[in-house]
Motif scaffolding. Structure first.
Motif, short mmCIF file in Angstrom:
data_model
loop_
_atom_site.label_atom_id
_atom_site.label_comp_id
_atom_site.label_asym_id
_atom_site.label_seq_id
_atom_site.Cartn_x
_atom_site.Cartn_y
_atom_site.Cartn_z
N SER A 82 7.63 15.92 -4.09
CA SER A 82 8.70 15.19 -3.46
C SER A 82 7.77 14.00 -3.02
O SER A 82 6.95 13.26 -3.96
N PHE A 83 8.02 13.42 -1.51
CA PHE A 83 7.46 12.27 -1.28
C PHE A 83 5.90 12.07 -1.51
O PHE A 83 5.35 11.21 -1.67
N TRP A 84 5.15 13.27 -0.79
CA TRP A 84 3.85 13.17 -0.81
C TRP A 84 3.25 13.33 -2.24
O TRP A 84 2.06 12.75 -2.35
N ALA A 138 -1.67 8.09 -7.07
CA ALA A 138 -2.71 7.11 -7.55
C ALA A 138 -4.17 7.38 -7.01
O ALA A 138 -4.95 7.42 -7.88
N PRO A 139 -4.39 7.82 -5.93
CA PRO A 139 -5.75 8.17 -5.60
C PRO A 139 -6.26 9.60 -6.21
O PRO A 139 -7.16 9.54 -6.73
N LEU A 140 -4.96 10.45 -6.81
CA LEU A 140 -5.56 11.52 -7.38
C LEU A 140 -5.78 11.08 -8.84
O LEU A 140 -6.57 11.70 -9.38
N LEU A 141 -5.08 10.01 -9.52
CA LEU A 141 -5.40 9.77 -10.78
C LEU A 141 -6.72 9.20 -10.79
O LEU A 141 -7.45 9.32 -11.66
N ALA A 142 -7.09 8.19 -9.60
CA ALA A 142 -8.44 7.89 -9.48
C ALA A 142 -9.71 8.75 -9.91
O ALA A 142 -10.49 8.47 -10.32
N VAL A 143 -9.34 9.73 -9.02
CA VAL A 143 -10.32 10.67 -8.96
C VAL A 143 -10.30 11.71 -10.24
O VAL A 143 -11.50 11.83 -10.80
N PRO A 198 3.01 9.55 -11.32
CA PRO A 198 3.66 9.53 -10.05
C PRO A 198 5.35 10.20 -10.01
O PRO A 198 5.71 10.83 -9.02
N VAL A 199 5.74 9.87 -11.23
CA VAL A 199 7.22 10.46 -11.24
C VAL A 199 7.42 12.10 -11.33
O VAL A 199 7.84 12.55 -10.64
N ALA A 200 6.26 12.42 -12.08
CA ALA A 200 6.03 13.81 -12.22
C ALA A 200 5.79 14.35 -11.00
O ALA A 200 6.39 15.71 -10.50
N LEU A 201 4.72 14.13 -10.11
CA LEU A 201 4.30 14.53 -8.88
C LEU A 201 5.25 14.39 -7.99
O LEU A 201 5.50 15.25 -7.14
N GLY A 202 6.04 13.34 -7.99
CA GLY A 202 7.43 13.32 -7.07
C GLY A 202 8.27 14.03 -7.17
O GLY A 202 8.95 14.83 -6.48
N LEU A 203 8.55 14.66 -8.53
CA LEU A 203 9.50 15.71 -8.78
C LEU A 203 9.11 17.04 -8.20
O LEU A 203 9.84 18.01 -7.71
N PHE A 205 0.79 -1.25 0.08
CA PHE A 205 0.05 -0.18 0.05
C PHE A 205 0.85 1.37 0.14
O PHE A 205 0.38 2.12 -0.29
N VAL A 206 2.03 1.12 0.38
CA VAL A 206 3.08 2.24 0.51
C VAL A 206 3.80 2.51 -0.99
O VAL A 206 4.67 1.38 -1.08
#
Length: 161
Positions: free
Chosen positions: A128-130, A136-141, A120-125, A56-57
């Protein structure tokens, strides 16, 4: 659309994401358990349950799940068993990343494969961590608001047989 409709749509999308993640975690845990049992790693069931929960992480959980079985294999069976556990981890990661996870997220949460890899790569850049955790949940929405074409055989007039 009023607020209630938006909340219902968002709740449905997040529920779909949770169901897809749960299925994915169960498959990963089952494969871990089977592989560790075949390799005779002590406490195989414990490591498999931890691997399923840590699934889940995103991105970090699977790596953390490797530590316990790798250490148990190294202590109980030497370096041969240790390297076999590393190979098992690699196989599970490839199988999960290329087959299991895209299948569940596409079918249950309606998230396209390309977006589940890139966002996830783009949002991680950017965040960062958050960004990685919430991607994934934001993509689902987000994709719950995209119109989906009707599935064949579910809509339209009844067929004459």
């Amino acid at each position: 659309m009023d607020l209630e409709d938006h909340l219902r749509r968002i709740g449905g999308a997040l529920w779909g994401w949770l169901v897809a993640r749960t299925y994915d975690s169960l498959v990963v845990g089952a494969v871990w358990w089977l592989g560790l049992r075949l390799l005779h790693v002590p406490l195989a069931l414990l490591w498999a349950v931890l691997a399923a929960l840590l699934q889940f992480v995103p991105h970090i959980g699977p790596v953390v799940a490797l530590v316990g079985p790798a250490a148990a294999a190294a202590i109980s069976g030497g370096e041969d068993r240790f390297f076999l556990v590393l190979a098992l981890y690699s196989g599970i990661t490839v199988l999960n990343g290329l087959v299991v996870e895209p299948l569940f997220f596409k079918r249950v949460a309606h998230i396209p494969v390309w977006s589940s890899l890139l966002v996830p790569v783009a949002l991680g850049l950017v965040f960062s961590f958050w960004g990685v955790i919430l991607a994934a949940p934001l993509l689902a929405v987000y994709f719950s608001y995209w119109p989906r074409p009707p599935r064949p055989g579910r809509h339209g007039p009844p067929r004459n047989v």
